[in-house]
Scaffold this active site. Structure first.
Site, mmCIF file in Angstrom:
data_model
loop_
_atom_site.group_PDB
_atom_site.id
_atom_site.type_symbol
_atom_site.label_atom_id
_atom_site.label_comp_id
_atom_site.label_asym_id
_atom_site.label_seq_id
_atom_site.Cartn_x
_atom_site.Cartn_y
_atom_site.Cartn_z
ATOM 1 N N GLU A 138 0.788 -1.121 -0.174
ATOM 2 C CA GLU A 138 -0.010 0.262 -0.062
ATOM 3 C C GLU A 138 0.771 1.280 0.029
ATOM 4 O OE1 GLU A 138 -2.630 -0.537 3.227
ATOM 5 O OE2 GLU A 138 -3.716 -2.303 2.555
ATOM 6 N N ASN A 146 2.190 -5.427 -3.242
ATOM 7 C CA ASN A 146 0.482 -5.716 -2.877
ATOM 8 C C ASN A 146 -0.012 -4.289 -2.410
ATOM 9 O OD1 ASN A 146 -1.267 -7.759 -2.263
ATOM 10 N ND2 ASN A 146 -1.323 -6.897 -0.136
ATOM 11 N N HIS A 157 -10.266 -5.790 -2.611
ATOM 12 C CA HIS A 157 -11.437 -5.513 -1.537
ATOM 13 C C HIS A 157 -12.477 -4.817 -2.181
ATOM 14 C CE1 HIS A 157 -9.441 -6.985 1.966
ATOM 15 N NE2 HIS A 157 -8.090 -6.061 1.464
ATOM 16 N N GLU A 197 -6.515 -10.604 -1.431
ATOM 17 C CA GLU A 197 -7.315 -10.219 -0.171
ATOM 18 C C GLU A 197 -8.725 -10.208 -0.709
ATOM 19 O OE1 GLU A 197 -5.701 -7.108 2.183
ATOM 20 O OE2 GLU A 197 -3.725 -7.651 1.760
ATOM 21 N N ASP A 244 -12.621 -9.922 -1.080
ATOM 22 C CA ASP A 244 -13.950 -10.056 -0.393
ATOM 23 C C ASP A 244 -14.780 -9.168 -1.150
ATOM 24 O OD1 ASP A 244 -12.632 -7.589 0.831
ATOM 25 O OD2 ASP A 244 -12.621 -8.310 2.789
HETATM 26 O O1 G3I Z 1 -6.328 -8.427 18.856
HETATM 27 C C1 G3I Z 1 -6.525 -6.994 19.489
HETATM 28 C C2 G3I Z 1 -7.285 -7.294 20.811
HETATM 29 O O2 G3I Z 1 -6.803 -7.841 21.668
HETATM 30 C C3 G3I Z 1 -8.003 -5.872 21.078
HETATM 31 O O3 G3I Z 1 -8.942 -5.791 22.177
HETATM 32 C C4 G3I Z 1 -8.760 -5.186 19.710
HETATM 33 C C5 G3I Z 1 -9.224 -3.974 19.999
HETATM 34 O O4 G3I Z 1 -8.835 -2.880 19.169
HETATM 35 O O5 G3I Z 1 -7.817 -5.058 18.624
HETATM 36 C C6 G3I Z 1 -7.311 -6.284 18.121
HETATM 37 O O6 G3I Z 1 -6.554 -6.266 17.273
HETATM 38 C C7 G3I Z 1 -7.157 -5.760 15.850
HETATM 39 C C8 G3I Z 1 -6.826 -6.748 14.904
HETATM 40 O O7 G3I Z 1 -7.075 -6.391 13.577
HETATM 41 C C9 G3I Z 1 -7.119 -8.116 15.174
HETATM 42 O O8 G3I Z 1 -8.644 -8.216 15.198
HETATM 43 C C10 G3I Z 1 -6.566 -4.515 15.517
HETATM 44 O O9 G3I Z 1 -7.226 -3.397 16.390
HETATM 45 C C11 G3I Z 1 -7.107 -4.156 14.313
HETATM 46 O O10 G3I Z 1 -6.608 -2.995 13.816
HETATM 47 C C12 G3I Z 1 -6.804 -5.268 13.246
HETATM 48 O O11 G3I Z 1 -7.375 -5.018 11.812
HETATM 49 C C13 G3I Z 1 -6.527 -5.428 10.834
HETATM 50 C C14 G3I Z 1 -6.305 -4.393 10.090
HETATM 51 O O12 G3I Z 1 -5.570 -5.049 8.536
HETATM 52 C C15 G3I Z 1 -5.240 -3.431 10.317
HETATM 53 O O13 G3I Z 1 -4.816 -2.603 9.436
HETATM 54 C C16 G3I Z 1 -7.584 -6.503 10.198
HETATM 55 O O14 G3I Z 1 -7.515 -7.597 11.055
HETATM 56 C C17 G3I Z 1 -7.008 -6.934 8.906
HETATM 57 O O15 G3I Z 1 -7.979 -7.862 8.262
HETATM 58 C C18 G3I Z 1 -6.371 -5.982 8.093
HETATM 59 O O16 G3I Z 1 -5.975 -6.468 7.028
HETATM 60 C C19 G3I Z 1 -5.548 -5.359 5.903
HETATM 61 C C20 G3I Z 1 -4.196 -6.034 5.366
HETATM 62 O O17 G3I Z 1 -3.320 -6.178 6.154
HETATM 63 C C21 G3I Z 1 -3.810 -4.991 4.233
HETATM 64 N N1 G3I Z 1 -5.133 -4.832 3.168
HETATM 65 C C22 G3I Z 1 -6.385 -4.289 3.813
HETATM 66 C C23 G3I Z 1 -6.692 -5.279 4.822
HETATM 67 C C24 G3I Z 1 -7.814 -4.577 5.507
HETATM 68 O O18 G3I Z 1 -7.879 -3.643 6.180
#
Ligand code: G3I
Length: 447
Positions: A168, A210, A247, A276, A278
């Site tokens: 990105e 990516n 996405h 990715e 969806d």
């Molecule tokens: O695990 C913690 C948890 O302990 C806590 O209580 C909670 C509170 O905010 O956060 C949890 O972590 C989160 C994590 O996902 C796991 O669920 C993070 O806050 C959250 O920011 C994180 O989001 C991820 C996101 O990337 C971050 O940028 C998404 O799961 C993930 O699907 C997403 O993936 C990205 C790719 O890496 C790049 N392309 C876009 C894609 C979608 O945004």
């Protein structure tokens, strides 16, 4: 040419009817596989593997590996895995110089012990940086970034098929510019520096750039990434592949020129991956189109969906995945599996039928609409030919081009003869309520 204007000569009808009888006879025998009939694998990964060794994968969260409903689907359906968050910078180097690989290792172990390939995601990114990195700049940040790339790629050396080396790095919108970030501010060459460090650390991993919103060929962002990859290839920067996150939402939907984007990147000499996927509300058409587009581009190596069940998705309220929260297959799943099973692996050639043959007919899936879809067929090995195509009712062919069609009495078997307009003919099929079946080539006969 429309079906109504097709040649309906008596003798040709008779030959077509005989062809249908032959099909019926073979079907009655029960176990005969018609030449050119795509095999019907029952899982996404197995079917993708049959389409030229492709993969069908999913993002995996380590925290869900204890959920047996989740792992049952994972282990059954997928042959590739991407760690959803566990290989990101904040996860692997939470404190500078202290690396933690526990969750990432669990995912890699789970995948590799089951023969699934692993995509590493991601080594250098403006987002999900640990606090210590967010606060860095200049040479110190550049060195820290390169050290991170080296350490992480070295830790996983030999286990990762593809790395998203940089994620990105371009802006959305019309500028075509790099995204502003602390990494970008270390100098425009930060991306190629990351790729060189990754190559050195794991020479056998394929190195990918990516990004999201690089699906529409006309977008400035797509063009900007294309120019960067072209420049890298020209200058020998080690890049092997481009990942289109894909996405798809209301604001960034499946574009009708997606296949052009895939093939244009591929023409630069890199593989393309759909990394990715969806799609908001999981429409069957868009999912099917994505699969068909990937299968139509030989360098499209596979598709990864961004999670298994809707409840696992980063945007679960949009229900964008292939399984519902209860782990049941959604219509989009059926559409994807059917598209894979009917797809052309860059060659689904017919073998000559007994007493005939002498040519090969290859199906290429075409555009899909809500009620109909196009198919084209390319014949090789003969300049005059007849190809028998069988349709599954209630589907019906509604129009054809670049050949002379005749029909059996049921209307389900079309014999297409060359008409001097080349070796590729096409046709439109109305789905009539069956959106998953696809035409099968029964035979190709020269002369
Ligand atoms: O695990 C913690 C948890 O302990 C806590 O209580 C909670 C509170 O905010 O956060 C949890 O972590 C989160 C994590 O996902 C796991 O669920 C993070 O806050 C959250 O920011 C994180 O989001 C991820 C996101 O990337 C971050 O940028 C998404 O799961 C993930 O699907 C997403 O993936 C990205 C790719 O890496 C790049 N392309 C876009 C894609 C979608 O945004």
């Amino acid at each position: 040419m429309s079906r109504d204007s097709a040649d309906t000569g008596r003798s040709r009808r008779l030959r077509a009817a005989l062809a249908l009888s032959a099909v019926g006879l073979l079907a009655a025998v029960g176990t005969v596989v018609l030449p050119g009939t795509a095999s019907a694998a029952s899982t996404l990964g197995a079917s993708a593997a049959e389409r030229g060794g492709r993969y069908f994968g999913t993002a995996v969260a380590a925290s869900r590996l204890n959920d047996s409903a989740y792992t049952t689907i994972l282990n059954r359906e997928f042959n590739q895995v991407t760690a959803e968050n566990e290989m990101k910078i904040d996860a692997t180097q939470p404190q500078q110089g202290q690396f933690t690989f526990g969750n990432a290792d669990r995912i890699v172990q789970h995948a590799r012990s089951r023969g699934m390939q692993v995509r590493g995601h991601t080594l250098a990114w403006h987002s999900q940086q640990p606090g210590w990195m967010q606060n860095m700049s200049g040479t110190a940040l550049r060195n820290a970034m390169l050290n991170h790339v080296t350490q992480v790629a070295t830790h996983f050396r030999g286990q990762i098929a593809w790395w998203d080396v940089v994620n990105e790095a371009f802006q959305d919108g019309s500028s075509g510019a790099r995204r502003d970030s602390n990494l970008q501010r270390t100098g425009n060459d930060w991306i190629e520096a990351a790729f060189r460090a990754a190559r050195q650390a794991d020479p056998n991993a394929q190195l990918c750039y990516n990004d999201y919103n690089i699906d529409n060929w006309n977008d400035a962002k797509t063009q900007a990434v294309y120019r960067m990859v072209q420049d890298f290839k020209n200058r020998g920067v080690p890049i092997d592949c481009v990942g289109l996150q894909s996405h798809f939402t209301g604001g960034s939907n499946y574009p009708s020129n997606y296949r052009t984007t895939l093939s244009s990147f591929a023409a630069l000499g890199v593989d393309v991956h759909i990394t990715e996927l969806d799609i908001r509300n999981a429409p069957t058409d868009a999912y099917r189109n994505v699969v068909n587009d990937c299968l139509a581009v030989a360098r499209c190596k596979g598709i990864t969906v961004w999670g298994i069940r809707d409840s696992d998705s980063w945007r679960s309220s949009e229900s964008p995945l292939l399984f519902n929260g209860s782990g049941n297959k959604k219509p989009a799943y059926d559409a994807v599996l059917a598209a894979l099973n009917n797809g052309n692996p860059g060659g689904n050639p017919t073998t000559p039928p007994p007493g005939g043959g002498g040519c090969t007919a290859t199906i290429t899936p075409g555009q899909v609409w809500g009620d109909r879809y196009n198919t084209s067929v390319t014949v090789s090995g003969a300049s005059t030919w007849s190809v028998v195509v069988t349709i599954t009712p209630p589907q019906k062919i509604s129009g054809t081009w670049s050949g002379n069609p005749t029909w059996d009495s049921s209307g389900n078997v079309m014999t297409m003869r060359s008409n001097g307009s080349g070796n590729t003919f096409g046709f439109t099929t109305m789905m009539n309520g069956n959106s998953s079946a696809r035409p099968q080539i029964t035979s190709c006969t020269a002369g």
